[in-house]
Design an enzyme around this catalytic site. Structure first.
Site, mmCIF file in Angstrom:
data_model
loop_
_atom_site.group_PDB
_atom_site.id
_atom_site.type_symbol
_atom_site.label_atom_id
_atom_site.label_comp_id
_atom_site.label_asym_id
_atom_site.label_seq_id
_atom_site.Cartn_x
_atom_site.Cartn_y
_atom_site.Cartn_z
ATOM 1 N N ARG A 29 0.835 -0.813 -0.229
ATOM 2 C CA ARG A 29 -0.826 -0.339 -0.348
ATOM 3 C C ARG A 29 0.649 1.279 0.112
ATOM 4 O O ARG A 29 0.682 2.593 -0.873
ATOM 5 C CB ARG A 29 -0.689 0.359 1.559
ATOM 6 N N HIS A 75 -7.359 -3.246 -8.456
ATOM 7 C CA HIS A 75 -7.232 -2.432 -6.686
ATOM 8 C C HIS A 75 -8.536 -1.923 -5.894
ATOM 9 O O HIS A 75 -8.721 -0.920 -5.797
ATOM 10 C CB HIS A 75 -6.288 -0.738 -6.614
ATOM 11 N N TYR A 119 -15.838 14.451 -14.039
ATOM 12 C CA TYR A 119 -15.489 15.773 -15.209
ATOM 13 C C TYR A 119 -14.285 16.042 -15.085
ATOM 14 O O TYR A 119 -14.194 16.639 -16.452
ATOM 15 C CB TYR A 119 -16.092 17.303 -14.150
#
Length: 743
Positions: A29, A75, A119
């Site tokens: 991680r 993931h 967006y």
């Protein structure tokens, strides 16, 4: 079926489980791999974009698509971590070499967040495609199963440069953290080539090529001499300053213009810097600044400080360096995963690991290419041989009953079941010995390949194949040839992508600010009922004395070098240096006391405020809701800490009064059920601040003390209780720890 119970020590089980969890966080991680310099989330995001075909020369794709695909395939730790990694890889003010080309609002250097993933759009940068994801089809790295074993993902990306140095890294794991500054791409490539040519090169020699970090925000590293130890050990501190220019303006005045900021100021640090400068100016610790404005834009950073005419520029700069984030420290801990374990490495060790990785992926690459060329050569030799006996092969094909018989004849020379036009053809067919792959290629060959030009092209390809085989065998058999290939790739990357250094490396004298001696003088500390505090000079106070008392809850005469003590209902004492309270004009509002002390108005309430100098000479009387009282010597409250426990409280108890005791006073305790008890303050025993105290009044079940009134000698004090005025000074003085009288 018999059940077997395995007994395990609980502490041992917890220790093992926590170690497993810690290693999972470290490896999977938070800490990057030294080979490609990427964390798993970054690696998976880039690989997913590669798989989706979102190349540098293709249209942008919605980030939501990238995030969703990455989360679904590789993931499974949530979309926010993936999108945050994607955004950071696109921010040129955080990464020395952005790996993602973002389209839309990807945040700003001033701390504005990126727009929602629905967006924004993104695609890979060209260098990411060519230097990070190239040759994945050539077996250069191992592929491992994804989390649900439905897909394969690369264990590491075949990065051709030391990305760990170029882009740096930040990550917090369990029990350890990494913090690696970014460096200049051209310098890292040059240092890598220098190491390949001379493996015995020292860190000092490498630092002649890489003198220090190269932050995307520029700035100045001011402790050049300390960098040798940082890069040798992999740990240390780097001091960085913003770049300040002095510019002349009309009227003989000057401006300080900050054009580059420390890397640590990226984000909310710019806003904090502006606030800090404003506070220093307001508190008169920074004299000579008339205005500050942030004029930063897409063209770059521009923070302007307007100065008074004749202002001491050097002193102002030194104060900014000393008191704000314009000079800051970057803590270095070059920790990365190496051979599946965390390791802190110096500069040379990181480059050494990177070069070893380059040699490994190039060895695997050219082994794969060599095997393909050998296979190609075998087929080409078969086709060339077939062209020479093409009439015989056609005769075999026409006389065969099945494809199997024809192939068997080509491979083994077995002519059983095949009709030939002549015995001579049969004899010749018996001598054919093509390989399996050659026979397959011959049987699949199209007739147009027999055209003369096609045959010439085949022979030419065969010659090229032999040259490639010789080249690949030389690379694989000669370490120096392999290194030349790596150096040539590095030179190509350097030529196309290297940029000039942004950060200046130098030794700069530490900023020294000689504090002007403080002239001790009396002031008046005031605080209104909303908690806003300020200091007034004596002349302002004397002119507006009536208004000051009318508008403020606390008015305390003190020295500007003294301290103010705030007592709260939770039994805490918060001390404030008078110098930390802004000197204001009468009309100014001041600062909330929460901002200059540890007091939090949401969890406790101020009961009283006194000058610590006054408290030193007079004892303090404490009264609690449960009727406990005590006297404490005021000198106990002259403490260095900003917050201490002023008294010890019982369970569910709270303070209701704190009083600076005067001689010959009496205290009247008033309870919720209308009991009044008056006794001499002199009867209250002196205790330490850590004591609970003694009982002041005997309370009936369910009753509590609601008020405490101190009555001076000769004072007439009336108290309103349930609509009637009660003269407290006329209540007979009794003994402490009695029930009192009912009203």
């Amino acid at each position: 079926m018999d059940t077997q119970i395995l007994r395990t020590d609980y502490a041992e089980l917890m220790q093992k489980s926590y170690i497993d969890y810690s290693m999972s966080v470290i490896i999977s991680r938070a800490i990057p791999d030294v080979r490609d310099g990427l964390k798993p989330v970054q690696r998976r995001t880039l690989y997913d974009m590669h798989e989706l075909g979102i190349r540098f020369d293709k249209p942008y794709r919605k980030c939501a698509r990238i995030v969703g695909d990455t989360m679904g395939k590789y993931h499974p730790h949530g979309d926010s971590s993936i999108y945050e990694a994607l955004v950071v890889m696109a921010q040129d003010f955080k990464k020395g070499l952005p790996l993602v080309d973002g389209h839309g609002n990807f945040g700003s250097i001033e701390g504005d967040g990126a727009a929602a993933m629905r967006y924004t759009e993104a695609r890979l940068q060209k260098i990411t495609q060519t230097a990070y994801l190239a040759d994945l089809d050539k077996n250069v790295v191992d592929f491992v199963p994804n989390f649900d074993e439905t897909e394969k993902e690369p264990e590491v990306l075949p990065v051709k440069i030391s990305n760990l140095l170029v882009n740096g890294a930040e990550g917090i794991a369990v029990g350890m953290a990494t913090s690696i500054p970014p460096h200049n791409l051209g310098e890292v490539v040059a240092a890598t080539m220098a190491y390949i040519k001379n493996p015995n090169i020292t860190t000092a020699e490498l630092m002649e090529i890489i003198p220090g970090p190269d932050f995307p925000t520029g700035g100045i590293v001011v402790n050049k001499d300390d960098l040798a130890e940082v890069y040798e050990s992999g740990q240390g501190k780097i001091k960085i300053r913003g770049k300040v220019e002095v510019q002349k303006v009309k009227g003989g005045k000057e401006q300080l213009v900050i054009t580059e900021i420390p890397y640590t100021m990226v984000g909310a640090g710019i806003g904090k810097f502006l606030n800090d400068v404003g506070s220093l100016a307001e508190n008169k610790k920074l004299v000579g600044i008339t205005d500050i404005s942030n004029q930063s834009s897409k063209e770059g950073i521009r923070i302007v400080l307007d100065l008074k005419k004749g202002a001491d520029v050097e002193r102002i700069c030194n104060i900014l360096y000393k008191k704000t984030k314009l000079e800051d420290t970057f803590g270095v801990n070059m920790l990365a995963v190496s051979d599946k374990r965390p390791e802190t490495m110096g500069l040379k060790a990181i480059i050494e690991k990177s070069v070893a990785f380059q040699r490994e992926i190039n060895t695997r690459k050219y082994t794969t290419l060599l095997n393909k060329e050998l296979e190609k050569k075998e087929i080409q030799e078969g086709l060339i041989k077939a062209v020479d006996v093409i009439d015989l092969i056609i005769e075999i094909l026409r006389g065969s009953k099945s494809l199997k018989d024809a192939k068997k004849c080509l491979v083994d020379g077995d002519t059983e079941g095949i009709k030939f036009k002549s015995d001579q053809s049969k004899v010749m067919a018996g001598f054919l010995r093509f390989t399996e792959k050659q026979a397959t290629a011959i049987l699949e060959m199209r007739l147009y390949k027999l055209i003369g030009l096609e045959i010439e092209a085949l022979v030419k390809d065969y010659e090229n194949t032999k040259k490639n085989i010789d080249l690949y065998q030389d690379i694989l058999g000669n370490p120096k040839a392999l290194d030349r290939v790596i150096i040539n790739e590095l030179k190509a990357i350097e030529k196309e992508y290297a940029t000039p250094r942004k950060t200046l490396i130098d030794n700069v004298a530490e900023a020294v600010v000689e504090e002007a001696p403080i002239v001790e003088e009396p002031v008046v500390f005031v605080m209104d009922r909303f908690g806003y505090s300020k200091c007034l000079d004596m002349s302002t106070f004397e002119k507006n004395k009536d208004t000051v008392y009318e508008e403020n809850k606390y008015v305390i005469n003190c020295m500007n070098t003294g301290k103010i003590g705030l007592f709260t209902d939770k039994g805490n004492l918060h001390t404030i240096k008078v110098l930390d309270v802004p000197m204001c004009k009468m009309k100014d509002k001041g600062l909330p006391v929460d901002n200059i002390s540890g007091y939090d108005s949401t969890v406790e309430e101020i009961l009283n405020a006194y000058s610590v100098d006054d408290m030193k000479v007079s004892p303090m009387v404490f009264v609690t809701k449960s009727g406990m009282i005590k006297t404490v010597g005021g000198e106990e409250f002259d403490v260095a800490k900003k917050q201490v426990a002023a008294t010890k409280l019982g369970d569910k108890d709270s303070l209701i009064a704190v009083h600076l005791s005067l001689a010959e006073e009496t205290l009247c305790l008033i309870t919720a059920k209308g009991m009044f008890l008056r006794f001499a303050v002199a009867d209250i025993p002196v205790k330490k601040k850590a004591a609970i105290g003694v009982r002041g009044i005997k309370l009936a079940p369910g009753d509590k003390v609601t008020d405490a009134v101190f009555i001076g000698a000769g004072m007439n004090v009336s108290y309103e209780y349930k609509g009637q005025e009660i003269a407290l000074d006329r209540i007979r003085i009794g003994n402490r720890d009695t029930k009192g009288v009912k009203k």
